[in-house]
Enzyme design. Structure first.
Site, PDB file in Angstrom:
ATOM      1  CE  LYS A 224      -3.350   2.939   0.699  1.00 56.25           C
ATOM      2  NZ  LYS A 224      -4.158   3.420  -0.397  1.00 56.25           N
ATOM      3  CE  LYS A 292      -2.025   7.800   7.116  1.00 49.13           C
ATOM      4  NZ  LYS A 292      -2.871   6.655   6.915  1.00 49.13           N
TER       5      LYS A 292
HETATM    6  P1  NAD Z   1     -11.436  10.094   7.513  1.00 48.92           P
HETATM    7  O1  NAD Z   1     -10.725  11.080   8.344  1.00 48.92           O
HETATM    8  O2  NAD Z   1     -12.433  10.563   6.501  1.00 48.92           O
HETATM    9  O3  NAD Z   1     -12.185   9.023   8.452  1.00 48.92           O
HETATM   10  C1  NAD Z   1     -11.657   8.555   9.652  1.00 48.92           C
HETATM   11  C2  NAD Z   1     -12.826   8.287  10.589  1.00 48.92           C
HETATM   12  O4  NAD Z   1     -12.311   7.717  11.797  1.00 48.92           O
HETATM   13  C3  NAD Z   1     -13.591   9.569  10.983  1.00 48.92           C
HETATM   14  O5  NAD Z   1     -14.961   9.392  10.728  1.00 48.92           O
HETATM   15  C4  NAD Z   1     -13.302   9.709  12.474  1.00 48.92           C
HETATM   16  O6  NAD Z   1     -14.366  10.280  13.216  1.00 48.92           O
HETATM   17  C5  NAD Z   1     -13.048   8.259  12.874  1.00 48.92           C
HETATM   18  N1  NAD Z   1     -12.297   8.106  14.097  1.00 48.92           N
HETATM   19  C6  NAD Z   1     -11.116   8.683  14.442  1.00 48.92           C
HETATM   20  N2  NAD Z   1     -10.734   8.257  15.669  1.00 48.92           N
HETATM   21  C7  NAD Z   1     -11.686   7.399  16.102  1.00 48.92           C
HETATM   22  C8  NAD Z   1     -11.867   6.647  17.303  1.00 48.92           C
HETATM   23  N3  NAD Z   1     -10.989   6.695  18.286  1.00 48.92           N
HETATM   24  N4  NAD Z   1     -12.968   5.873  17.406  1.00 48.92           N
HETATM   25  C9  NAD Z   1     -13.883   5.843  16.412  1.00 48.92           C
HETATM   26  N5  NAD Z   1     -13.778   6.535  15.250  1.00 48.92           N
HETATM   27  C10 NAD Z   1     -12.682   7.305  15.113  1.00 48.92           C
HETATM   28  O7  NAD Z   1     -10.304   9.226   6.805  1.00 48.92           O
HETATM   29  P2  NAD Z   1     -10.450   8.320   5.484  1.00 48.92           P
HETATM   30  O8  NAD Z   1     -10.120   9.148   4.281  1.00 48.92           O
HETATM   31  O9  NAD Z   1     -11.728   7.554   5.560  1.00 48.92           O
HETATM   32  O10 NAD Z   1      -9.203   7.342   5.691  1.00 48.92           O
HETATM   33  C11 NAD Z   1      -9.241   6.251   6.596  1.00 48.92           C
HETATM   34  C12 NAD Z   1      -7.992   5.408   6.365  1.00 48.92           C
HETATM   35  O11 NAD Z   1      -8.008   4.913   5.005  1.00 48.92           O
HETATM   36  C13 NAD Z   1      -6.685   6.200   6.507  1.00 48.92           C
HETATM   37  O12 NAD Z   1      -5.710   5.384   7.079  1.00 48.92           O
HETATM   38  C14 NAD Z   1      -6.336   6.562   5.059  1.00 48.92           C
HETATM   39  O13 NAD Z   1      -4.943   6.781   4.897  1.00 48.92           O
HETATM   40  C15 NAD Z   1      -6.837   5.347   4.318  1.00 48.92           C
HETATM   41  N6  NAD Z   1      -7.215   5.560   2.913  1.00 48.92           N
HETATM   42  C16 NAD Z   1      -7.889   6.695   2.520  1.00 48.92           C
HETATM   43  C17 NAD Z   1      -8.247   6.847   1.172  1.00 48.92           C
HETATM   44  C18 NAD Z   1      -9.021   8.058   0.676  1.00 48.92           C
HETATM   45  O14 NAD Z   1      -9.070   8.263  -0.557  1.00 48.92           O
HETATM   46  N7  NAD Z   1      -9.635   8.854   1.541  1.00 48.92           N
HETATM   47  C19 NAD Z   1      -7.936   5.837   0.244  1.00 48.92           C
HETATM   48  C20 NAD Z   1      -7.286   4.697   0.692  1.00 48.92           C
HETATM   49  C21 NAD Z   1      -6.923   4.555   2.031  1.00 48.92           C
END
Ligand code: NAD
Length: 348
Positions: A224, A292
């Site tokens: 990844k 990150k």
């Molecule tokens: P985001 O910030 O939109 O969502 C994260 C969610 O986690 C939020 O809703 C937040 O409220 C919740 N959260 C944080 N701490 C928490 C806790 N202690 N308990 C419960 N909920 C909690 O982030 P995202 O874009 O959905 O990304 C999530 C993961 O996926 C990351 O690691 C990111 O690098 C990865 N990712 C993102 C994408 C993208 O295009 N956005 C693509 C692939 C991978």
């Protein structure tokens, strides 16, 4: 081993061609949207399946943001298991409960009640904190899939710590972005015991289009990070290229048309085109998260003695963007670094 499967229908009975479009009963989807569990059409196999809908397993989902939200909603609609959800944001929870998920109320309750748990959280630190809360409550035999983009070292540490409690941990990051999380065609890569991957593949296929078992825990995180290094370097060079076009005074629309149909095209370029060049900076993938990921990739390169020539340059661009206060904007806001230095905007 990799697999492409009809992600939209995993874990439910095969629908008949007459009652469905594609591989899934559209009436069931409408029924689910309306808050019912099953299609009401009398001869539809999905209806029969829905009527005797088994609550065979409880699946927990923690982190319902840009990625976790759509993945969880597809899971809820694609399997015959009960799904318990938890997020700090009540709106994100509601978007899943209206489709049939149940609000766990707390991490403790989710950990105690679920056999399989998914996490989709922003950073390794968030994952470690959530796992530390889950671990004491989860029953031995629980299987935890971390869908977040995480550090290979952190996931190995978590796997070792949880193994002592009889809890299996697999790193399972995803790629494809929000659009492919929404249509369940996302690619999921898994590191961990292959038998567990196979055992849970139908569940994974309910919200992904391609599932790849990479190797032991940590290997999927390596894959990844390499993937994201590519897309972020591509986006950074696309931003620089767009700014060259802008400063040289050529028509940006024509430049985009040429690149989009030519050899300079890339997923990173298309992301820049769809958002920054349109003046759209609401985060689909937050710049802080991209920073990150690239920092983890650069760290991984250093750990293995790989010369850092490209990725550190893109990382520095992201650092500048964060310094300008753009961390919460979309990753494509990296374009603004060039714009601010040059005092010109590149917009379509
Ligand atoms: P985001 O910030 O939109 O969502 C994260 C969610 O986690 C939020 O809703 C937040 O409220 C919740 N959260 C944080 N701490 C928490 C806790 N202690 N308990 C419960 N909920 C909690 O982030 P995202 O874009 O959905 O990304 C999530 C993961 O996926 C990351 O690691 C990111 O690098 C990865 N990712 C993102 C994408 C993208 O295009 N956005 C693509 C692939 C991978």
């Amino acid at each position: 081993m990799s697999a492409r499967r009809g992600g939209r229908n995993a874990g439910v009975a095969s629908p008949s061609p007459t009652a469905t479009t594609g591989t899934r009963c559209w009436r069931r989807r409408e029924a689910t949207r309306a808050g019912r569990l099953a299609c009401a059409a009398p001869r539809c196999p999905d209806a029969r399946q829905g009527n005797r809908r088994k609550r065979a397993m409880r699946i927990g989902f923690v982190g319902l943001g840009n990625m976790g939200g759509p993945m969880c909603r597809n899971l809820v609609q694609g399997v015959n298991h009960e799904v318990l959800v938890h997020d700090l944001n009540p709106e994100a929870v509601r978007a899943c409960t209206t489709l049939g998920a149940r609000e766990a109320g707390s991490l403790d309750a989710l950990a105690e009640g679920c056999e399989v748990i998914f996490t989709s959280l922003p950073t390794p630190r968030h994952v470690e904190a959530v796992v530390a809360e889950i671990a004491p409550r989860a029953r031995p035999g629980t299987v935890l899939f971390d869908l977040s983009t995480n550090s290979p070292a952190v996931v190995k540490r978590l796997q070792e710590a949880l193994a002592g409690r009889g809890i299996a941990f697999l790193d399972a990051p995803v790629t494809g972005g929000v659009a492919r999380a929404l249509d369940a065609s996302i690619v999921i890569m898994v590191g961990g015991e292959e038998a567990l991957f196979e055992q849970h593949r139908a569940i994974l296929a309910s919200f992904s289009g391609t599932q790849v078992h990479v190797g032991p825990v940590g290997s999927a995180s390596v894959a990844k990070l390499v993937n994201n290094m590519l897309v972020l370097c591509n986006m950074a060079v696309a931003a620089e290229g767009m700014m060259i076009g802008r400063m040289a005074g050529i028509d940006l629309g024509k430049l985009v048309e040429i690149i989009g149909n030519g050899s300079g095209d890339s997923f990173g370029f298309r992301g820049l085109q769809a958002r920054a060049l349109q003046g759209q900076f609401a985060p689909s993938f937050a710049l802080d998260l991209a920073h990150k990921d690239l920092a983890l990739a650069v760290e991984l390169a250093a750990e293995h003695g790989v010369p850092g020539l490209m990725a550190p340059q893109a990382l520095a661009l992201l650092r500048m963007a964060r310094g300008l206060g753009l961390g919460a904007e979309d990753t494509s806001a990296m374009l603004k670094v060039y714009e601010r230095i040059l005092g010109q905007e590149a917009r379509l």
